[in-house]
Design a protein around this motif. Sequence first.
Motif, PDB file in Angstrom:
ATOM      1  N   GLY A 292       0.772  -1.229   0.000  1.00 27.57           N
ATOM      2  CA  GLY A 292       0.000   0.000   0.000  1.00 27.57           C
ATOM      3  C   GLY A 292       0.803   1.279   0.000  1.00 27.57           C
ATOM      4  O   GLY A 292       0.256   2.368   0.212  1.00 27.57           O
ATOM      5  N   HIS A 293       2.114   1.169  -0.233  1.00 27.73           N
ATOM      6  CA  HIS A 293       2.972   2.355  -0.229  1.00 27.73           C
ATOM      7  C   HIS A 293       3.138   2.923  -1.637  1.00 27.73           C
ATOM      8  O   HIS A 293       2.874   2.255  -2.627  1.00 27.73           O
ATOM      9  N   ARG A 294       3.617   4.140  -1.728  1.00 25.23           N
ATOM     10  CA  ARG A 294       4.125   4.724  -2.949  1.00 25.23           C
ATOM     11  C   ARG A 294       5.647   4.713  -2.879  1.00 25.23           C
ATOM     12  O   ARG A 294       6.235   4.592  -1.795  1.00 25.23           O
ATOM     13  N   VAL A 295       6.284   4.838  -4.028  1.00 30.66           N
ATOM     14  CA  VAL A 295       7.752   4.800  -4.067  1.00 30.66           C
ATOM     15  C   VAL A 295       8.266   6.011  -4.839  1.00 30.66           C
ATOM     16  O   VAL A 295       7.703   6.386  -5.884  1.00 30.66           O
ATOM     17  N   TYR A 296       9.346   6.600  -4.327  1.00 28.24           N
ATOM     18  CA  TYR A 296       9.927   7.788  -4.927  1.00 28.24           C
ATOM     19  C   TYR A 296      11.442   7.630  -5.030  1.00 28.24           C
ATOM     20  O   TYR A 296      12.074   6.960  -4.195  1.00 28.24           O
ATOM     21  N   LEU A 297      12.011   8.265  -6.040  1.00 29.02           N
ATOM     22  CA  LEU A 297      13.464   8.340  -6.170  1.00 29.02           C
ATOM     23  C   LEU A 297      13.881   9.750  -5.784  1.00 29.02           C
ATOM     24  O   LEU A 297      13.467  10.730  -6.417  1.00 29.02           O
ATOM     25  N   ASP A 298      14.692   9.844  -4.754  1.00 29.44           N
ATOM     26  CA  ASP A 298      15.064  11.147  -4.188  1.00 29.44           C
ATOM     27  C   ASP A 298      16.492  11.496  -4.598  1.00 29.44           C
ATOM     28  O   ASP A 298      17.460  10.885  -4.131  1.00 29.44           O
ATOM     29  N   ALA A 299      16.613  12.476  -5.483  1.00 31.61           N
ATOM     30  CA  ALA A 299      17.928  12.922  -5.958  1.00 31.61           C
ATOM     31  C   ALA A 299      18.288  14.305  -5.441  1.00 31.61           C
ATOM     32  O   ALA A 299      19.231  14.936  -5.935  1.00 31.61           O
ATOM     33  N   ARG A 300      17.558  14.782  -4.456  1.00 33.33           N
ATOM     34  CA  ARG A 300      17.777  16.157  -4.002  1.00 33.33           C
ATOM     35  C   ARG A 300      19.146  16.362  -3.370  1.00 33.33           C
ATOM     36  O   ARG A 300      19.800  17.382  -3.600  1.00 33.33           O
ATOM     37  N   PHE A 307      20.650  18.544 -11.412  1.00 31.56           N
ATOM     38  CA  PHE A 307      19.904  17.460 -12.048  1.00 31.56           C
ATOM     39  C   PHE A 307      19.630  17.758 -13.524  1.00 31.56           C
ATOM     40  O   PHE A 307      19.840  16.900 -14.402  1.00 31.56           O
ATOM     41  N   ALA A 308      19.147  18.959 -13.823  1.00 36.74           N
ATOM     42  CA  ALA A 308      18.737  19.284 -15.192  1.00 36.74           C
ATOM     43  C   ALA A 308      19.905  19.203 -16.170  1.00 36.74           C
ATOM     44  O   ALA A 308      19.721  18.768 -17.314  1.00 36.74           O
ATOM     45  N   LYS A 309      21.090  19.609 -15.735  1.00 36.52           N
ATOM     46  CA  LYS A 309      22.239  19.550 -16.622  1.00 36.52           C
ATOM     47  C   LYS A 309      22.710  18.122 -16.819  1.00 36.52           C
ATOM     48  O   LYS A 309      23.098  17.736 -17.937  1.00 36.52           O
ATOM     49  N   ARG A 310      22.680  17.319 -15.757  1.00 33.61           N
ATOM     50  CA  ARG A 310      23.176  15.939 -15.843  1.00 33.61           C
ATOM     51  C   ARG A 310      22.188  15.038 -16.571  1.00 33.61           C
ATOM     52  O   ARG A 310      22.586  14.156 -17.329  1.00 33.61           O
ATOM     53  N   PHE A 311      20.875  15.258 -16.358  1.00 36.76           N
ATOM     54  CA  PHE A 311      19.855  14.395 -16.964  1.00 36.76           C
ATOM     55  C   PHE A 311      18.762  15.250 -17.612  1.00 36.76           C
ATOM     56  O   PHE A 311      17.638  15.328 -17.107  1.00 36.76           O
ATOM     57  N   PRO A 312      19.067  15.893 -18.718  1.00 39.74           N
ATOM     58  CA  PRO A 312      18.101  16.833 -19.311  1.00 39.74           C
ATOM     59  C   PRO A 312      16.799  16.194 -19.774  1.00 39.74           C
ATOM     60  O   PRO A 312      15.728  16.787 -19.619  1.00 39.74           O
ATOM     61  N   ALA A 313      16.852  14.994 -20.344  1.00 39.00           N
ATOM     62  CA  ALA A 313      15.623  14.358 -20.834  1.00 39.00           C
ATOM     63  C   ALA A 313      14.718  13.945 -19.674  1.00 39.00           C
ATOM     64  O   ALA A 313      13.502  14.130 -19.723  1.00 39.00           O
TER      65      ALA A 313
END
Length: 514
Positions: A292-300, A307-313
């Motif tokens: 019943g959980h949600r899952v997130y990837l935390d790159a903060r 982030f935007a420069k390293r992974f633009p797409a």
Amino acid sequence: MTPDIHDIRGAPVIIGAGIAGLMTALHMAPQPVILLSRTPLGTDSSSTLAQGGLAASLGEDDSTALHLADTLAAGDGLCNEAIARRVVEALPSAVDHLVRLGAPFDRDLDGKLRLGLEAAHSRRRIVHACGDTTGRELFGALLAVARRTHSITLMEGMTAHRLVVAEGSIVGVLVVLHNSVFALPTRRVVLATGGIGGLFCDTTNPLASFGHGLALAACAGAELADLEFVQFHPTALDRPHRPMPLVSEAVRGEGAVLVDEHGQRFLADTPGAELASRDVVARAISDQFAAGHRVYLDARQCLGPRFAKRFPAIDAACKQAGIDPAAEPIPVRPAAHYHMGGVAVDAEGRSSVSGLWACGEVACTGLHGANRLASNSLAEAVATAAWVAQSVTGTCAGWQWPRLPAMMSARADPSPVRQVVSNALGIVRNGKGLRDAVATLLPIAVSERAAADPALVALLIAIAALRREESRGSHYRSDFPGRDAAALPSRLTLCTAFEKAVALNWQRSERSSW
């Protein structure tokens, strides 16, 4: 421009114009070759969606022996070690060849190739192009060269309908163009049609990628291998759009962590943590959803404003969904991503049918075993394409006009079988679900419906999954959770699959009459 499709003079025909098909065609030059693409080149292709890079032992602290060891470990005992060794040893020179063809791989300030880290790799050895758009950049470079290569004839908007076999050998291909059927007489065909993700509701593949090449090969009598092994990428962007944008493993390679809706990291005590093998991470996330959980990837913390420069797409896909990965966690879920199984081929890409080869994801070389090591897919395609091309061009081109049947069928549509496939052939499987799927899929597979070929491929995978009564790599059976030390790579033909499916359905009907 489409040439006279009635007069190809027995030239080899490559079905599929992604990276595997393009590389094979380029290696065949200057010998003439026909390259078929179902859609305009570069559209609806898994190659152009690939964010991950290409694995090769290029670092000073790396070696082909280490790359081989990581590949074998990920394959969970089912890799062909000789093939795996041959592939990893070929990759450094294959990368050099791609650079000469114009591949714009990312480099450090000193000009050296920038090497990334992905799950289950013991060293940084992943080369990327323009960050997370490796597939698109590599495809574009290869296509530009192919368009300048006069020996390659590109045929766009043309779908291979059936391979024609006479006396156990390929003699032609039936193709559909503008709702008309044409025959291409040839004794040499290479399948480079990609994967099967389009059979699933949640996938990172184009929705039309249902295993077209597997259907062609199976109907031609070719042997198939390891079909039960379907890799689910752990981190696809969890939003309604299909196919699902991939959140590359390279993000976790930079230090991003997986957390639940409370911010609790649930893989911290797992060996390898977020960089454990994909099957381990995908099952852990699946368990979170089941609870019943949600899952997130935390790159903060690890990337934040970078982030935007390293992974633009990925950044663009997230922001299109209203998510700023620099400031908030990214919602993710597993999605069907890569098929380790395929047409059984030898070291030169030859199938069990004379005149039929396979290259790329549609082929099963034995490199991946039960679970593909990250970024070994593009690596396999570029390494094996040279061997396939050499084998094809070294084969006699003798041909004659065969008697080819004129036939038409509806354009293949996998949508009617997606829910059945997703329920039975997902991350966790069991015998009852697989048998129910076989009962549902068999009548569709033998029908004249648009879903017939997708159902046929799904049926083959379900039969293979039923036959493997163990859990290994990406194949997990809740009713057989243990690993069978004596289990071997699996082989299957259409004939044996139908026999098993009919027998299962007969047993079901007998039980229901008791």
